[in-house]
Scaffold this motif. Structure first.
Motif, PDB file in Angstrom:
ATOM      1  N   PHE B 173       1.007  -1.142   0.181  1.00 38.10           N
ATOM      2  CA  PHE B 173       0.077  -0.040   0.057  1.00 38.10           C
ATOM      3  C   PHE B 173       0.887   1.439  -0.001  1.00 38.10           C
ATOM      4  CE2 PHE B 173      -2.584  -3.349   1.461  1.00 38.10           C
ATOM      5  CZ  PHE B 173      -3.835  -3.034   0.591  1.00 38.10           C
ATOM      6  N   ASN B 174       2.204   1.059  -0.146  1.00 34.54           N
ATOM      7  CA  ASN B 174       3.024   2.028  -0.380  1.00 34.54           C
ATOM      8  C   ASN B 174       2.823   3.353   0.859  1.00 34.54           C
ATOM      9  OD1 ASN B 174       4.122   1.097  -2.454  1.00 34.54           O
ATOM     10  ND2 ASN B 174       3.099   2.417  -4.025  1.00 34.54           N
ATOM     11  N   PRO B 175       3.137   3.225   1.996  1.00 37.57           N
ATOM     12  CA  PRO B 175       3.305   4.221   3.118  1.00 37.57           C
ATOM     13  C   PRO B 175       4.016   5.475   2.605  1.00 37.57           C
ATOM     14  CG  PRO B 175       3.608   1.922   4.272  1.00 37.57           C
ATOM     15  CD  PRO B 175       3.772   1.916   2.773  1.00 37.57           C
ATOM     16  N   THR B 176       3.589   6.696   2.820  1.00 36.80           N
ATOM     17  CA  THR B 176       4.703   7.739   2.499  1.00 36.80           C
ATOM     18  C   THR B 176       5.558   7.868   3.821  1.00 36.80           C
ATOM     19  OG1 THR B 176       3.342   9.243   3.975  1.00 36.80           O
ATOM     20  CG2 THR B 176       2.445   8.857   1.658  1.00 36.80           C
ATOM     21  N   SER B 177       6.521   8.652   3.401  1.00 38.09           N
ATOM     22  CA  SER B 177       7.587   8.891   4.137  1.00 38.09           C
ATOM     23  C   SER B 177       7.356   9.556   5.701  1.00 38.09           C
ATOM     24  CB  SER B 177       8.697  10.113   3.502  1.00 38.09           C
ATOM     25  OG  SER B 177       8.053  11.180   3.519  1.00 38.09           O
TER      26      SER B 177
END
Lengths: 197, 330
Positions: B173-177
């Motif tokens: 789900f690609n967590p943000t930085s």
């Protein structure tokens, strides 16, 4: 109540007070105590001790209600059974919880308030049990009654002990607290009444 | 010192690579995973204390576990301790949504509707949304993990979970930085979760992990145990399992996974902050304010065992907490 009826009543009370223990043994032998039998043993026995303590405290108000001496006549037996279960609870703690690791037990008693008050309750019951005979009652005279008022702080310690060990659900200890408050409140009320009257 | 540190790191890498390479082809039949002897072997201490020859007569025969079997890979990572009986794992539960005593969940949780089930992914993440359980699980191979499970109350079990690595799911789900923490939320449905009608805790139940804890290869989302679909009382259909933390961190029946910049406040932390912290790592040196955590009672055993640092996963996870005062961050 005739003396025969009293004997019968005492036998019934005696057997009733042993029933919980009999049930526990039965359930243990049949492996009916669930996944953590030791927890059940320690908790249940402790709770019965507390319940019997409160039942013992009910005898005075009960006497006032029924206007008969029999509640007082079975009070000693109830009190001794309370002591019996409290002792069993204490021994099961020493054995099944701590396995007689004395340094750890001492640390536990000092460090953990709920163990401290539990310990105080046990200690407070000791002189009461030892002076429960009629002989001791006669010898101590007026002081006997004073001494046996120790049962009030002991009951408070016992309820606090239960309160402090519960993790989050305070319903049960709250119920016991209310019962104890009512029982103590009754005594204060009666004391005031006799004083002013 | 340096050597020691290095040693720790190589071990960690070893373990990680084992986990990565653990996709063994071919499923394992549920009948293979558990030696019948293991779960029929009821409470050795019974024989020790009661010494009753009678006792075996009253034991219930357990033909099967009763739930839908799962297909999964056998993990090469497992503890060698004897498994806790299936019956104990599935009847002795802390799941306050179904009552505060241990035996209520096994009865009252059966009314819970778990199909359909969806999980909302939200917060600091590139692909937020509400996904069906099937969508959540589809890309992942199920894997068995035999873990120790240590409750903050002082008892423990050894449970063969079946699930997916949490980190694999998170990556999808690609967590943000900005995602520093993961917050999990349990279903709130008082009509089916009668325990939620009383405010013993703040509902819904919330738990959280630091991002690196969540990405650790030991953290899993479980969908089964003992080779079968997760029983409802054990947190069906989807629960967290973080074996080096106290059991209450392993939140059940998850409906929301949210990525946050701020450290979430867990339900127990909110309810009794002086007793339950965010980390709640198993630590024999740091007592619960009201009881010792030095020892534990393994369910089914008579004598207590010593509690192990990080529940015995020290080699794997100690690096996560290097330089932290574990007394302060309990």
């Amino acid at each position: 109540m005739s003396s025969r009826q009293l004997v019968l009543l005492k036998i019934i009370v005696f057997i009733s007070c042993l029933l919980p223990l009999a049930w526990l043994m039965y359930a243990l032998l049949l492996d009916q105590l669930g996944a953590n039998p030791i927890e059940v043993i320690i908790r249940r026995i402790g709770e019965w001790g507390l319940q019997l303590l409160l039942i013992t405290l009910c005898m005075t108000p009960l006497r006032d209600v029924v206007q008969q001496p029999w509640p007082i006549q079975i009070r000693r037996m109830l009190g001794l059974f309370a002591f019996f279960y409290v002792c069993l609870h204490f021994v099961s703690y020493l054995w099944l919880e701590q396995f007689f690791d004395w340094p750890e037990i001492v640390r536990d008693i000092i460090k953990r308030p709920f163990i401290t008050v539990g310990m105080l309750a046990v200690l407070g019951l000791l002189p009461l049990a030892f002076t429960s005979t009629r002989k001791a009652q006669r010898r101590l005279g007026k002081r006997w009654k004073r001494l046996h008022q120790l049962v009030y702080p002991v009951s408070v310690f016992a309820v606090v002990h239960f309160f402090w060990l519960v993790k989050a659900d305070l319903l049960k200890p709250a119920i016991y607290s209310l019962c104890l408050l009512a029982l103590l409140g009754y005594r204060i009320y009666k004391h005031r009444l006799t004083r002013s009257g | 010192m340096a050597n020691d540190r290095q040693n720790k790191d190589t071990r960690f890498i070893e373990m990680t690579s084992i986990l990565k390479s653990s996709k063994i082809p071919g499923g394992v039949k549920p009948s293979e995973i558990t030696d019948k002897q293991v779960y029929l072997n009821r409470r050795k201490f019974m024989q020790a204390t009661a010494g009753l020859a009678l006792a075996p007569l009253f034991q219930q025969a357990q033909a099967g576990y009763g739930n839908k079997p799962l297909t999964y890979d056998k993990s090469r990572y497992k503890v060698e301790d004897e498994l806790t009986d299936y019956k104990d794992v599935t009847t002795y539960n802390n799941f306050y949504e179904f009552g505060t005593d241990k035996y209520s969940p096994a009865q009252r949780a059966q009314a819970l509707t778990i199909d359909p089930w969806s999980v909302t992914i939200s917060g600091e993440v590139e692909k937020p949304g509400t996904y069906t359980l099937e969508d959540i699980l589809k890309p992942h191979a199920l894997e068995e993990r035999i873990y120790r499970f240590r409750c903050v109350e002082g008892w423990s079990m050894v449970i063969p979970w079946v699930g997916i690595t949490l980190g694999d799911l998170i990556k999808r789900f690609n967590p943000t930085s900005r995602a520093k923490f993961v917050k999990f939320t349990t279903l709130y449905r008082p009509s089916e979760m009668p325990g939620q009608k009383r405010r013993v805790l703040e509902w819904p139940y919330v738990e959280g992990l630091r991002m690196d804890e969540a990405m650790h290869p030991l953290s899993i989302l479980a969908v089964g145990l003992y080779g079968e679909v997760l029983p409802k009382q054990n947190g069906a259909p989807l629960r967290l399992v973080v074996p080096w933390k106290y059991g209450f961190k392993s939140i059940k029946s998850i409906v929301n996974i949210s990525f946050t910049e701020q450290q979430p406040v867990s339900s127990w932390q909110q309810s009794i902050p002086q007793e339950y912290g965010f980390y709640s790592n198993v630590n024999p040196e740091v007592d619960h304010p009201r009881w010792s955590q030095k020892r534990e009672r393994r369910i089914g055993e008579f004598l207590k065992r010593k509690t192990l640092m990080f529940n015995g996963y020290e080699k794997e996870v100690a690096a996560l907490y290097e330089g932290m005062d574990l007394r302060k961050y309990y």
